[in-house]
Design an enzyme around this catalytic site. Structure first.
Site, short mmCIF file in Angstrom:
data_model
loop_
_atom_site.label_atom_id
_atom_site.label_comp_id
_atom_site.label_asym_id
_atom_site.label_seq_id
_atom_site.Cartn_x
_atom_site.Cartn_y
_atom_site.Cartn_z
N GLY A 1 0.81 -1.22 0.00
CA GLY A 1 0.00 0.00 0.00
C GLY A 1 0.84 1.26 0.00
O GLY A 1 2.08 1.21 -0.03
N TYR B 1 -4.15 -18.67 -4.49
CA TYR B 1 -4.80 -17.41 -4.10
C TYR B 1 -6.28 -17.65 -3.79
O TYR B 1 -6.77 -17.35 -2.70
CB TYR B 1 -4.62 -16.36 -5.21
CG TYR B 1 -5.49 -15.15 -5.04
CD1 TYR B 1 -5.41 -14.37 -3.89
CD2 TYR B 1 -6.42 -14.77 -6.02
CE1 TYR B 1 -6.21 -13.25 -3.71
CE2 TYR B 1 -7.23 -13.65 -5.85
CZ TYR B 1 -7.12 -12.90 -4.70
OH TYR B 1 -7.93 -11.81 -4.52
N ILE C 1 -2.15 -9.82 -25.26
CA ILE C 1 -3.44 -10.54 -25.17
C ILE C 1 -3.13 -12.03 -25.07
O ILE C 1 -2.40 -12.56 -25.92
CB ILE C 1 -4.32 -10.26 -26.41
CG1 ILE C 1 -4.70 -8.79 -26.47
CG2 ILE C 1 -5.57 -11.13 -26.39
CD1 ILE C 1 -5.59 -8.41 -27.64
N1 LIG Z 1 -8.36 -5.50 -6.95
C1 LIG Z 1 -9.21 -6.44 -7.34
O1 LIG Z 1 -9.70 -6.43 -8.50
C2 LIG Z 1 -9.62 -7.53 -6.39
C3 LIG Z 1 -10.44 -8.57 -6.88
C4 LIG Z 1 -10.84 -9.57 -6.00
C5 LIG Z 1 -10.46 -9.53 -4.67
N2 LIG Z 1 -9.63 -8.53 -4.23
C6 LIG Z 1 -9.23 -8.52 -2.81
O2 LIG Z 1 -9.47 -7.22 -2.29
C7 LIG Z 1 -8.48 -6.85 -1.34
C8 LIG Z 1 -7.88 -5.52 -1.75
O3 LIG Z 1 -7.31 -5.63 -3.06
P1 LIG Z 1 -6.36 -4.49 -3.62
O4 LIG Z 1 -6.31 -4.64 -5.09
O5 LIG Z 1 -6.76 -3.20 -3.02
O6 LIG Z 1 -4.96 -4.97 -2.99
P2 LIG Z 1 -3.71 -4.09 -2.58
O7 LIG Z 1 -2.51 -4.97 -2.70
O8 LIG Z 1 -3.71 -2.79 -3.31
O9 LIG Z 1 -3.97 -3.79 -1.05
C9 LIG Z 1 -3.70 -4.72 -0.01
C10 LIG Z 1 -3.18 -3.94 1.18
O10 LIG Z 1 -2.94 -4.83 2.28
C11 LIG Z 1 -1.72 -4.50 2.90
N3 LIG Z 1 -1.23 -5.73 3.55
C12 LIG Z 1 -0.95 -6.91 2.94
N4 LIG Z 1 -0.57 -7.82 3.87
C13 LIG Z 1 -0.64 -7.21 5.08
C14 LIG Z 1 -0.39 -7.64 6.42
N5 LIG Z 1 0.02 -8.89 6.70
N6 LIG Z 1 -0.56 -6.75 7.43
C15 LIG Z 1 -0.98 -5.49 7.18
N7 LIG Z 1 -1.23 -5.03 5.92
C16 LIG Z 1 -1.08 -5.88 4.89
C17 LIG Z 1 -0.82 -4.00 1.76
O11 LIG Z 1 0.22 -3.16 2.20
C18 LIG Z 1 -1.85 -3.25 0.89
O12 LIG Z 1 -1.95 -1.89 1.28
C19 LIG Z 1 -7.50 -8.02 -1.30
O13 LIG Z 1 -7.85 -8.82 -0.20
C20 LIG Z 1 -7.74 -8.75 -2.61
O14 LIG Z 1 -7.45 -10.12 -2.50
C21 LIG Z 1 -9.21 -7.54 -5.06
#
Ligand SMILES: NC(=O)c1ccc[n+]([C@@H]2O[C@H](COP(=O)([O-])OP(=O)(O)OC[C@H]3O[C@@H](n4cnc5c(N)ncnc54)[C@H](O)[C@@H]3O)[C@@H](O)[C@H]2O)c1
Length: 333
Positions: free
Chosen positions: A36, A141, A205
């Site tokens: 993040g 995942y 692609i």
């Molecule tokens: N972006 C998508 O399209 C999408 C789709 C399906 C599911 N998700 C889920 O949504 C959530 C958010 O996705 P995103 O794209 O914003 O991800 P992202 O990687 O941008 O954000 C994840 C955040 O979690 C923090 N983090 C990770 N492990 C950590 C830990 N152990 N302790 C504290 N902080 C921790 C990271 O620093 C980051 O800021 C995730 O759980 C992801 O699996 C996202």
């Protein structure tokens, strides 16, 4: 409410925080900044920079901020990496998640909204996918997200920990302040826009011989603000019961080629493509039925057309050509 958002410095998390603050909630972001960005956290939210496995900091955050509910978004979420390093994914998505649930039990916080994923369905046999359809993840995942969903079920049963599990399809788009800036980037829309911006020479692609309208894979895109609003609605249902919802825009979805064509129209730029072979494990079509969340929570996407989604992401990228990286941090690389 007083809400702790794990992963609140990430892409989706930063927008959820914006929306929570807009609605007058008190927000604490808990993020280790492994992925993040400090700059993505909206002013008005408190910030604890710590890892979920740091039990002392976690318990103290839950207690001192008098947290009433958690939105759990912190995770590792790269499909390819999860296949190569399943250990990392069991650690971050299961072990760290359980540490959070145990800290919540200890501090008597009994409400959680969880960021799950369409990847729990694997390669579904029918479309659009409904919540009752069988799960069958095809990578660690999706598997680790499903394991955590099952843990939520049993913690609910034993400890009355109410949960809303939101199975997102593809989050996309941006707000004025917050956009998508991942390293590495694997999502189609930001990649296509990086080509439009001249930061990449072409978009790859993976296969154009799928049984879809134009032979390229078809996916369901949801604007990140619509996604964020669903979390706020989900907090309400937790007053009554636990729940599980798909979150996509449904409809016909969009193929990879349609996304690229739309990005060309929005940006007015050239976007060269290179067609390669299929990637293993990519289903031809992944589209959500979001009827359940519409019926039960009254959720309705405001920004569902692709042009609006891509235009918002493009506006953010034009304003932030280096994403959240400051000039100093780029120079230091
Ligand atoms: N972006 C998508 O399209 C999408 C789709 C399906 C599911 N998700 C889920 O949504 C959530 C958010 O996705 P995103 O794209 O914003 O991800 P992202 O990687 O941008 O954000 C994840 C955040 O979690 C923090 N983090 C990770 N492990 C950590 C830990 N152990 N302790 C504290 N902080 C921790 C990271 O620093 C980051 O800021 C995730 O759980 C992801 O699996 C996202």
């Amino acid at each position: 409410m007083r809400i702790l958002v794990t992963g609140g410095a990430g892409y989706v998390g930063s927008v959820v925080v914006e929306e929570l603050l807009r609605d007058g909630h008190h927000v604490t972001v808990y993020d280790n900044l492994s992925k993040g960005h400090r700059e993505a956290i909206t002013i008005g939210a408190e910030f604890v920079q710590a890892d979920l496995l740091d039990r002392e900091r976690l318990i103290s955050a839950l207690r001192q901020k008098e947290i009433e509910a958690v939105i759990h978004m912190a995770a590792d979420s790269l499909v390819g990496e999860s296949v190569e390093h399943p250990s990392k994914y069991y650690q971050s998505n299961v072990v760290s998640g359980l540490a959070l649930l145990d800290a919540m039990s200890e501090t008597e916080v009994r409400r959680i909204v969880f960021s799950s994923t369409a990847a729990v369905y694997g390669e579904p046999s029918r479309q659009p996918i409904e919540e009752t359809d069988p799960t069958g993840p095809t990578n660690p995942y999706g598997e680790t997200k499903l394991v955590f969903e099952r843990a939520l079920h049993w913690y609910n049963h034993a400890y009355d920990l109410r949960y809303a599990s939101l199975r997102y399809f593809n989050a996309a788009g941006a707000t004025t302040r917050c956009g998508e800036w991942h390293h590495p980037e694997t999502h189609l829309i930001p990649l296509v826009l990086q080509v439009a911006a001249g930061n990449r020479s072409f978009i790859q692609i993976y296969g154009d011989d799928y049984p879809t309208r134009d032979g390229t894979c078809l996916r369901d895109y949801i604007h990140v603000v619509d996604l964020a609003r669903a979390h706020i609605l989900a907090l309400d249902i937790l007053e009554k019961r636990s729940a599980q919802y798909n979150l996509g825009c449904g409809g016909d979805g969009y193929t990879v080629t349609e996304v690229i064509d739309c990005a060309r129209a929005v940006t007015g730029r050239r976007i060269p493509v290179q067609v390669g072979p299929r990637r293993s494990g990519d289903p031809a079509v992944l589209v959500a039925s979001s009827n359940l969340i519409k019926q039960e929570l009254g959720w309705s996407p405001q920004f569902h057309d692709l042009e609006t989604i891509i235009a918002s992401a493009w506006n953010w990228l034009k304003k932030n050509p280096h994403g959240y990286e400051t000039v100093t941090s780029i120079a230091a690389k």
